[in-house]
Structure formats: structure tokens, C-alpha cells
Write an enzyme that holds these catalytic residues in place. Structure first.
Site, PDB file in Angstrom:
ATOM      1  N   LYS A 184       3.710  84.222  51.000  1.00 10.39           N
ATOM      2  CA  LYS A 184       5.087  84.275  50.507  1.00 10.39           C
ATOM      3  C   LYS A 184       5.312  85.534  49.660  1.00 10.39           C
ATOM      4  CE  LYS A 184       5.478  79.199  50.395  1.00 10.39           C
ATOM      5  NZ  LYS A 184       5.748  78.019  49.519  1.00 10.39           N
TER       6      LYS A 184
ATOM      7  N   TYR B 134      12.506  75.764  56.730  1.00  6.36           N
ATOM      8  CA  TYR B 134      12.491  74.730  55.694  1.00  6.36           C
ATOM      9  C   TYR B 134      13.517  73.624  55.951  1.00  6.36           C
ATOM     10  CZ  TYR B 134       9.164  77.285  52.755  1.00  6.36           C
ATOM     11  OH  TYR B 134       8.035  77.880  52.252  1.00  6.36           O
TER      12      TYR B 134
ATOM     13  N   GLU C   4       6.395  75.723  64.265  1.00 12.62           N
ATOM     14  CA  GLU C   4       6.509  76.883  63.377  1.00 12.62           C
ATOM     15  C   GLU C   4       6.041  78.170  64.068  1.00 12.62           C
ATOM     16  OE1 GLU C   4       6.215  74.440  59.142  1.00 12.62           O
ATOM     17  OE2 GLU C   4       4.499  75.652  59.762  1.00 12.62           O
TER      18      GLU C   4
ATOM     19  N   HIS D 268       2.264  79.498  52.569  1.00 13.83           N
ATOM     20  CA  HIS D 268       2.676  78.347  53.371  1.00 13.83           C
ATOM     21  C   HIS D 268       1.637  78.096  54.450  1.00 13.83           C
ATOM     22  CE1 HIS D 268       5.037  75.675  55.947  1.00 13.83           C
ATOM     23  NE2 HIS D 268       4.533  76.375  56.946  1.00 13.83           N
TER      24      HIS D 268
ATOM     25  N   ASN E 184       4.113  79.351  44.766  1.00 13.37           N
ATOM     26  CA  ASN E 184       2.784  78.848  45.166  1.00 13.37           C
ATOM     27  C   ASN E 184       2.150  79.651  46.294  1.00 13.37           C
ATOM     28  OD1 ASN E 184       4.253  77.891  47.304  1.00 13.37           O
ATOM     29  ND2 ASN E 184       3.811  75.729  46.945  1.00 13.37           N
TER      30      ASN E 184
HETATM   31  P1  IDP Z   1       3.775  72.475  50.976  1.00 11.01           P
HETATM   32  O1  IDP Z   1       4.138  73.949  50.982  1.00 11.01           O
HETATM   33  O2  IDP Z   1       2.530  72.224  50.176  1.00 11.01           O
HETATM   34  O3  IDP Z   1       3.727  71.902  52.374  1.00 11.01           O
HETATM   35  P2  IDP Z   1       6.304  71.050  50.649  1.00 11.01           P
HETATM   36  O4  IDP Z   1       6.433  69.750  49.941  1.00 11.01           O
HETATM   37  O5  IDP Z   1       6.426  71.069  52.143  1.00 11.01           O
HETATM   38  O6  IDP Z   1       4.920  71.729  50.180  1.00 11.01           O
HETATM   39  O7  IDP Z   1       7.399  72.036  50.025  1.00 11.01           O
HETATM   40  C1  IDP Z   1       7.672  73.266  50.652  1.00 11.01           C
HETATM   41  C2  IDP Z   1       7.780  74.314  49.585  1.00 11.01           C
HETATM   42  O8  IDP Z   1       8.911  74.048  48.775  1.00 11.01           O
HETATM   43  C3  IDP Z   1       6.610  74.374  48.605  1.00 11.01           C
HETATM   44  O9  IDP Z   1       5.517  75.134  49.097  1.00 11.01           O
HETATM   45  C4  IDP Z   1       7.254  75.019  47.403  1.00 11.01           C
HETATM   46  O10 IDP Z   1       7.354  76.446  47.588  1.00 11.01           O
HETATM   47  C5  IDP Z   1       8.651  74.447  47.457  1.00 11.01           C
HETATM   48  N1  IDP Z   1       8.782  73.278  46.578  1.00 11.01           N
HETATM   49  C6  IDP Z   1       8.353  72.026  46.837  1.00 11.01           C
HETATM   50  N2  IDP Z   1       8.635  71.196  45.827  1.00 11.01           N
HETATM   51  C7  IDP Z   1       9.268  71.951  44.906  1.00 11.01           C
HETATM   52  C8  IDP Z   1       9.826  71.674  43.615  1.00 11.01           C
HETATM   53  O11 IDP Z   1       9.804  70.549  43.115  1.00 11.01           O
HETATM   54  N3  IDP Z   1      10.415  72.723  42.977  1.00 11.01           N
HETATM   55  C9  IDP Z   1      10.464  73.979  43.507  1.00 11.01           C
HETATM   56  N4  IDP Z   1       9.946  74.288  44.701  1.00 11.01           N
HETATM   57  C10 IDP Z   1       9.359  73.289  45.394  1.00 11.01           C
HETATM   58 MG    MG Z   2       5.235  71.551  53.741  1.00  8.68          MG
END
Ligand code: IDP
Ligand code: MG
Length: 149
Positions: free
Chosen positions: A9, A49, A126, A115, A112
Site C-alpha cells: 500500500k 474494497y 482480485e 494487502h 497497515n
Molecule cells: P485485511 O486487510 O487484514 O484483510 P479487512 O478487514 O479486509 O483487513 O480490511 C481491509 C482494510 O481496511 C484493512 O487492511 C485496513 O487497511 C482497512 N481497515 C479495516 N478496518 C479498519 C478500521 O477499523 N479503521 C480503518 N481502516 C480499517
Molecule cells: Mg481483507
């Protein structure tokens, strides 16, 4: 052979972690079959997303992922989808295990770093969304007999 979609990212790119991230997949023994450095359109971000479109963080997430370039990749190997998720670590870097990418390099859920597809079917969708078939390179690493019995 199983494939997964991985994206470094904007925060991972801006923080100079591209090499560190790629190295973890390479040294694990997975095979790179596609890679491009690119800006993400709003349309692509929203499709990628789509599953989160009702969540409160959706618009911020789309804004973030389109704000600066990303490295999009496809990695191949037996069990690569689940293994890549372990290499990446839990969604929140603060609680992600040390030794994972997020656990080692991050401090907040909205930054984070990376992805990774969450299931084999998601990976197929994807990969098709991010890459054309011509952009994927099927090849046989010479180390394969030393990785697989
Ligand atoms: P993942 O990337 O570990 O699969 P997901 O739950 O699919 O996590 O969420 C997708 C992305 O959305 C996360 O990687 C993060 O960047 C963002 N995200 C998820 N939950 C939150 C939140 O509570 N606040 C802000 N960003 C979030
Ligand atoms: Mg995810």
C-alpha cells in the site's frame, strides 16, 4: 499452482519498505508471477474494497489507497493464499505478531502496509481485477526441486 494477490500500500512504498516486503515472500520460497508499480484509480479502489463499502472507514480507505503509488503483485506456490496471510499478520499492526510484516513495521490499522487476498476464490477475483492475463508470467524457478519434494 495456487496464486494470491498482494499489494504494498502507499504507506509501505512511501516508507521505503518495498524491498523488505518482497524479500519475505521471496525467501519463504514463493514465486513472483506478476508485478507493477502503479497509481490506483478510484474505480479500481472501489471495486477492490467493494466488500467493505458499507463500513465507516470505506471512503477513507479508498482515499488512502489512491493517494500515492502501490506495488501490485501476484505470488505463486502451494498454499500461498493462507501462508501469505500469516506472513502479513493481523489487520491491526499493533496486535499483529512480531515477525509478521504488519507486526514488525506498523502501528495503526489505517496504515497497515500491505494487502493480501483472504481466500483462494478472492485471490482469483482480485488477480483478474488488477492484472490482465498477459501481465502474468508463468515460469519454473530452478530452485523448485529444492523447495518441493
Ligand atoms: P485485511 O486487510 O487484514 O484483510 P479487512 O478487514 O479486509 O483487513 O480490511 C481491509 C482494510 O481496511 C484493512 O487492511 C485496513 O487497511 C482497512 N481497515 C479495516 N478496518 C479498519 C478500521 O477499523 N479503521 C480503518 N481502516 C480499517
Ligand atoms: Mg481483507
Amino acid at each position: 499452482m495456487e496464486r494470491t494477490f498482494i499489494a504494498i500500500k502507499p504507506d509501505g512504498v512511501q516508507r521505503g519498505l518495498v524491498g523488505d516486503v518482497i524479500k519475505r515472500f521471496e525467501t519463504k520460497g514463493f514465486t513472483l508471477v506478476g508485478m507493477k508499480f502503479m497509481n490506483v484509480s478510484k474505480e479500481l479502489a472501489e471495486k477492490h474494497y467493494d466488500v467493505h463499502k458499507e463500513r465507516p472507514f470505506f471512503s477513507g480507505l479508498v482515499e488512502f489507497i489512491t493517494s500515492s503509488p502501490v506495488v501490485a503483485m501476484v505470488w505463486e506456490g502451494e498454499g500461498v493464499v493462507a501462508s501469505a496471510r500469516k506472513i502479513i499478520g493481523a489487520t491491526n499492526p499493533l496486535t499483529a505478531e512480531l515477525g509478521t510484516i504488519r507486526g514488525d513495521f506498523g502501528v495503526s490499522i489505517g496504515r497497515n502496509l500491505i494487502h493480501g487476498s483472504d481466500a483462494i476464490e478472492t485471490a482469483k477475483t482480485e488477480i483478474a481485477l488488477w492484472f490482465t492475463p498477459e501481465e502474468l508470467v508463468t515460469w519454473q524457478p530452478v530452485v523448485n526441486p529444492w523447495l518441493y519434494e
